[in-house]
Design an enzyme around this catalytic site. Structure first.
Site, PDB file in Angstrom:
ATOM      1  N   GLU A  99      25.663 -16.458  23.932  1.00  0.00           N
ATOM      2  CA  GLU A  99      24.216 -16.593  23.803  1.00  0.00           C
ATOM      3  C   GLU A  99      23.678 -15.908  22.546  1.00  0.00           C
ATOM      4  O   GLU A  99      22.786 -16.443  21.874  1.00  0.00           O
ATOM      5  CB  GLU A  99      23.517 -16.029  25.040  1.00  0.00           C
ATOM      6  N   HIS A 168      21.964 -13.168  38.746  1.00  0.00           N
ATOM      7  CA  HIS A 168      21.574 -14.535  38.405  1.00  0.00           C
ATOM      8  C   HIS A 168      20.257 -14.947  39.068  1.00  0.00           C
ATOM      9  O   HIS A 168      19.965 -16.125  39.190  1.00  0.00           O
ATOM     10  CB  HIS A 168      22.665 -15.528  38.839  1.00  0.00           C
TER      11      HIS A 168
END
Length: 376
Positions: A99, A168
């Site tokens: 990322e 998450h």
């Protein structure tokens, strides 16, 4: 239907008489089909996002999509389905699981006039890239005295899904909305998703676009206006999903659906709630919120993120600053539990707001229930 007419005529009936008897049935059938056609105009949030990306990429060759599995796999949630075949690997770029790397590349591309759309498989992974989002994207326009625009969109699922654990399941609305230089959007319906994503891609500044995994498969009615390629929603403007006079309830993303269900329950008990879909977290539509509170004299805020320093806290402050004299009851704030998200399904349900929590809060605000302190 025409076969029935032929049968009656061949059996000796008058064509005009038979036709006269048949026309009402034809009109009814046509009306039914017309109504069905109108009602059938529904679109999933997934298709709304996909069509918005497709149309903006078609309209502007500077727009490109980059992220993990957005190309060959057509997106982890199939948001980018068909885009690789249509636009090729130069504009739909699969990246390694890094990322920080592909977000930095995206920001650099925006510096040079391209319009990247960076997809995070989940916004939890944006933590790996937050330096680029905050320090490279959000601050560059100010630090360059307006000489440098950064037209980039960071998008992906935000907040809790189901059974994916603490790492998450976070809601990042408050995280990114606290940073000057960013615009933060959170769609609920297909109309929101389509109109706001188009607005985000066209905007000259960096936009954080917070979707919700559990909404991707949800279908919503859409008008011909929404389906038009020129359709776009204004950034910074909330939508009143339901008008009411007794209590204002604000929410965004998936929580809007829960609030609408709560409003239906409240209506059966004589409480007419006004439901505001925030749509835009930064800038926040303070004018719409305060106008509603000045009408209803009560406020309940709903979000799934942590309560401390949350979006609800900012809304409460805005109402206290601008509409305190209109309040007839303490503000009620509904948020996720102040704990990391549990993995167990029963504990997970307790950690995020439920419809019954919203109903109870609205009743407290309307003095229709025992206060929490008295019930403890």
């Amino acid at each position: 239907m025409l076969g029935v007419v032929r049968q009656k005529v061949s059996a000796g009936g008058s064509p005009l008489t038979t036709l006269g008897q048949t026309l009402p049935f034809l009109r009814a059938a046509t009306s039914l089909l017309r109504n069905y056609s109108s009602a059938a105009k529904e679109m999933t949030v997934r298709d709304a996002l996909n069509s918005a990306l497709d149309e903006e990429m078609s309209a502007d060759p500077r727009v490109f999509l980059m992220g993990e599995e957005v190309g060959e796999y057509q997106g982890a949630y199939k948001i980018s389905k068909g885009l690789l075949d249509k636009y090729g690997p130069d504009r739909v770029l699969d990246t390694p699981i890094t990322e920080a790397g592909f977000t930095g590349i995206g920001v650099g591309a925006a510096y040079h006039g391209l319009k990247p759309v960076i997809e995070f498989m989940t916004f939890n992974f944006s933590m790996q890239a937050i330096d680029h989002i905050i320090n490279s994207a959000a601050k560059s326009n100010y630090m360059s005295a307006g000489q440098l625009s950064v037209p980039i969109v960071f998008r992906g699922p935000n907040g809790a899904a189901a059974g994916v654990g603490a790492q998450h399941s976070q809601c990042y609305a408050a995280w990114y909305a606290s940073c000057p230089g960013l615009k933060v959007l959170a769609p609920y319906s297909s109309e929101d998703a389509r109109g706001l994503l188009k607005a985000a891609i066209r905007d000259p500044d960096p936009v954080v676009f917070l979707e919700n995994e559990l909404l991707y498969g949800e279908s919503f009615p859409v008008s011909a206006e929404v389906l038009d390629s020129s359709f776009c929603l204004p950034i910074g403007k909330a939508k009143i999903e339901k008008e009411g006079k007794d209590v204002t309830i604000t929410a965004f993303s998936k929580m809007v659906g829960l609030v609408l269900k709560a409003a239906d329950i409240l209506a059966k008990e004589g409480i007419n709630a006004e439901v505001i879909n925030l749509r835009s977290i930064r800038p926040l539509d303070r004018a719409t919120i305060n106008a509603s509170v000045q009408k209803t004299n009560r406020l309940v805020t709903v979000e799934e993120g942590f309560p401390q320093h949350g979006i609800g806290a900012e809304i409460c402050t805005s109402v206290v600053e601008e509409s305190f004299g209109y309040l007839d009851a303490p503000v009620e704030r509904i948020a996720g539990a102040d704990v990391p998200m549990p993995y167990a399904a029963n504990l997970e349900r307790m950690a995020v707001p439920q419809v019954e929590d919203i109903v109870r809060a609205a009743k407290r605000a309307c003095y229709r229930a025992v206060p929490m302190a008295a019930a403890a």
